[in-house]
Structure formats: C-alpha cells, structure tokens
Design a protein around this motif. Structure first.
Motif, PDB file in Angstrom:
ATOM      1  N   THR A 146      -1.574   7.634   6.168  1.00 23.22           N
ATOM      2  CA  THR A 146      -1.694   6.442   5.331  1.00 23.22           C
ATOM      3  C   THR A 146      -1.477   6.868   3.881  1.00 23.22           C
ATOM      4  N   CYS A 147      -1.266   5.873   3.021  1.00 21.49           N
ATOM      5  CA  CYS A 147      -1.096   6.178   1.595  1.00 21.49           C
ATOM      6  C   CYS A 147      -2.336   6.866   1.037  1.00 21.49           C
ATOM      7  N   ASP A 148      -3.503   6.389   1.411  1.00 23.71           N
ATOM      8  CA  ASP A 148      -4.741   6.982   0.900  1.00 23.71           C
ATOM      9  C   ASP A 148      -4.922   8.419   1.390  1.00 23.71           C
ATOM     10  N   GLU A 149      -4.618   8.673   2.656  1.00 20.71           N
ATOM     11  CA  GLU A 149      -4.721  10.042   3.178  1.00 20.71           C
ATOM     12  C   GLU A 149      -3.764  10.972   2.447  1.00 20.71           C
ATOM     13  N   LEU A 150      -2.556  10.492   2.221  1.00 19.75           N
ATOM     14  CA  LEU A 150      -1.557  11.296   1.533  1.00 19.75           C
ATOM     15  C   LEU A 150      -1.970  11.540   0.080  1.00 19.75           C
ATOM     16  N   ALA A 151      -2.487  10.519  -0.580  1.00 19.04           N
ATOM     17  CA  ALA A 151      -2.950  10.665  -1.972  1.00 19.04           C
ATOM     18  C   ALA A 151      -4.049  11.715  -2.052  1.00 19.04           C
ATOM     19  N   PRO A 173      -2.702   9.907  -7.556  1.00 19.12           N
ATOM     20  CA  PRO A 173      -3.162   8.525  -7.329  1.00 19.12           C
ATOM     21  C   PRO A 173      -2.331   7.803  -6.263  1.00 19.12           C
ATOM     22  N   SER A 174      -2.969   6.881  -5.575  1.00 18.73           N
ATOM     23  CA  SER A 174      -2.295   6.100  -4.527  1.00 18.73           C
ATOM     24  C   SER A 174      -1.068   5.368  -5.050  1.00 18.73           C
ATOM     25  N   GLU A 175      -1.124   4.906  -6.319  1.00 18.73           N
ATOM     26  CA  GLU A 175       0.022   4.195  -6.887  1.00 18.73           C
ATOM     27  C   GLU A 175       1.255   5.098  -6.914  1.00 18.73           C
ATOM     28  N   LEU A 176       1.065   6.379  -7.234  1.00 18.62           N
ATOM     29  CA  LEU A 176       2.190   7.319  -7.237  1.00 18.62           C
ATOM     30  C   LEU A 176       2.660   7.614  -5.815  1.00 18.62           C
ATOM     31  N   VAL A 177       1.733   7.690  -4.893  1.00 19.86           N
ATOM     32  CA  VAL A 177       2.088   7.950  -3.498  1.00 19.86           C
ATOM     33  C   VAL A 177       2.969   6.832  -2.959  1.00 19.86           C
ATOM     34  N   ASN A 178       2.666   5.596  -3.328  1.00 22.04           N
ATOM     35  CA  ASN A 178       3.493   4.472  -2.864  1.00 22.04           C
ATOM     36  C   ASN A 178       4.950   4.659  -3.276  1.00 22.04           C
ATOM     37  N   GLY A 179       5.193   5.095  -4.510  1.00 22.38           N
ATOM     38  CA  GLY A 179       6.556   5.332  -4.977  1.00 22.38           C
ATOM     39  C   GLY A 179       7.212   6.493  -4.257  1.00 22.38           C
ATOM     40  N   ILE A 218       6.523   7.606  -1.218  1.00 20.49           N
ATOM     41  CA  ILE A 218       6.836   7.172   0.147  1.00 20.49           C
ATOM     42  C   ILE A 218       8.051   6.254   0.152  1.00 20.49           C
ATOM     43  N   ARG A 219       8.088   5.312  -0.774  1.00 18.13           N
ATOM     44  CA  ARG A 219       9.234   4.396  -0.856  1.00 18.13           C
ATOM     45  C   ARG A 219      10.535   5.183  -0.994  1.00 18.13           C
ATOM     46  N   ASP A 220      10.537   6.212  -1.859  1.00 14.73           N
ATOM     47  CA  ASP A 220      11.739   7.023  -2.058  1.00 14.73           C
ATOM     48  C   ASP A 220      12.113   7.798  -0.798  1.00 14.73           C
ATOM     49  N   LEU A 221      11.139   8.360  -0.102  1.00 13.99           N
ATOM     50  CA  LEU A 221      11.418   9.131   1.111  1.00 13.99           C
ATOM     51  C   LEU A 221      11.889   8.226   2.254  1.00 13.99           C
ATOM     52  N   VAL A 222      11.374   7.007   2.303  1.00 12.45           N
ATOM     53  CA  VAL A 222      11.848   6.035   3.299  1.00 12.45           C
ATOM     54  C   VAL A 222      13.289   5.656   2.989  1.00 12.45           C
ATOM     55  N   ARG A 223      13.601   5.448   1.716  1.00  7.88           N
ATOM     56  CA  ARG A 223      14.971   5.096   1.318  1.00  7.88           C
ATOM     57  C   ARG A 223      15.956   6.198   1.707  1.00  7.88           C
ATOM     58  N   LEU A 224      15.515   7.457   1.617  1.00  7.24           N
ATOM     59  CA  LEU A 224      16.352   8.583   2.030  1.00  7.24           C
ATOM     60  C   LEU A 224      16.433   8.702   3.549  1.00  7.24           C
ATOM     61  N   GLN A 225      15.648   7.908   4.255  1.00  8.21           N
ATOM     62  CA  GLN A 225      15.552   7.922   5.711  1.00  8.21           C
ATOM     63  C   GLN A 225      15.038   9.263   6.227  1.00  8.21           C
ATOM     64  N   LEU A 226      14.129   9.861   5.464  1.00  9.03           N
ATOM     65  CA  LEU A 226      13.460  11.087   5.886  1.00  9.03           C
ATOM     66  C   LEU A 226      12.073  10.779   6.434  1.00  9.03           C
ATOM     67  N   VAL A 227      11.541   9.623   6.064  1.00  7.42           N
ATOM     68  CA  VAL A 227      10.215   9.181   6.481  1.00  7.42           C
ATOM     69  C   VAL A 227      10.360   7.752   6.984  1.00  7.42           C
ATOM     70  N   GLN A 228       9.555   7.420   7.983  1.00  4.74           N
ATOM     71  CA  GLN A 228       9.599   6.069   8.535  1.00  4.74           C
ATOM     72  C   GLN A 228       8.204   5.458   8.537  1.00  4.74           C
ATOM     73  N   GLU A 229       8.182   4.138   8.464  1.00  6.64           N
ATOM     74  CA  GLU A 229       6.922   3.403   8.504  1.00  6.64           C
ATOM     75  C   GLU A 229       6.520   3.172   9.953  1.00  6.64           C
ATOM     76  N   GLN A 230       5.233   3.373  10.237  1.00 10.98           N
ATOM     77  CA  GLN A 230       4.661   3.073  11.543  1.00 10.98           C
ATOM     78  C   GLN A 230       3.718   1.889  11.341  1.00 10.98           C
ATOM     79  N   PRO A 231       4.134   0.687  11.737  1.00 12.26           N
ATOM     80  CA  PRO A 231       3.307  -0.487  11.484  1.00 12.26           C
ATOM     81  C   PRO A 231       1.980  -0.438  12.228  1.00 12.26           C
TER      82      PRO A 231
END
Length: 133
Positions: free
Chosen positions: A41-46, A52-58, A60-73
C-alpha cells in the motif's frame, strides 16, 4: 515517464538515468522487485522508504506509467512489480545488483538530474514531437 520497453543487454545505469527521477523512485522499484509478487500500500511503502505518502503517490504513479508496477485493486489498493518480459526481469536483476554495488555513484547521478518540474516540461515536448511524427 512513458512506458518502458527494455532492450536485450540494456545498461542499468542508462535505464536509471533515462527512466527514474529520484532515489525514492529507484528504491521503490527495487523494493517492488525484491518482494515480488507481494503488493504494497502507499502507507506501507512510505513507511519503508521514509518519505511522506504524498511523495509515494507520485513515485507509484510514475512507475505505473512506465509499466514496471501495477495496481492491485481492493481495499486497500496495493501495488506490485509488473513482470512483462524476461528482458525486463533481467534488467531489474542487473539494476538491483548495480545499486547494491554502486550506491553512491547512482544516488549522485539521480541527485544531479534536473528538477522534476523541468523534466516534466521537457517530456511534454518530447511526447508532442513523437506524436507529430
């Protein structure tokens, strides 16, 4: 950051320089790689990255855009390494090895990059140029 497609025998230093904006980006990616297939989760990663969690969100967003990380709903939303090819997995192995061996050089390289807003501005023009061709 646009979707990343690894080349055979890709240079880990070139990959880091061309695709990752900061040390937290690299450390998050390596954490995802080393803990695969576990999701974070974002909090675990932070908490793990000490940012801070706010930085983690960015990040993660960048790594998802690179298709290196995926979201697990689900509740809660988790993110994990996204293996797309053997070449990508091999690149991640050499990136992890390079960072373990050459932490100072790689950290210095990332810290010396232009600020994030400057890179985003440059990317907007690169994207438009590629789109116009």
């Amino acid at each position: 950051m646009d979707a990343f497609t690894p080349k055979p025998d890709a240079d880990p230093y070139e990959f880091i320089h061309e695709n990752l904006d900061s040390v937290p980006h690299l450390e998050a990616l390596i954490l995802f790689w080393n803990s695969r297939p576990v999701g974070w989760t974002c909090d675990e990663l932070a908490s793990r990255l000490y940012i801070p969690s706010e930085l983690v969100n960015g990040v993660i967003r960048d790594l998802v855009r690179l298709q290196l990380v995926q979201e697990q709903p689900g509740p809660p939303t988790r993110y994990s390494y996204s293996p797309r090819s053997d070449e990508q997995n091999e690149l991640m192995r050499v990136v992890d090895d390079a960072y373990r061996r050459d932490l100072v050089r790689i950290s210095t390289m990332l810290h010396s990059k232009a600020s994030s807003p400057v890179r985003e501005f440059a990317r907007a023009f690169r994207f438009r140029k590629e789109k116009d061709q």
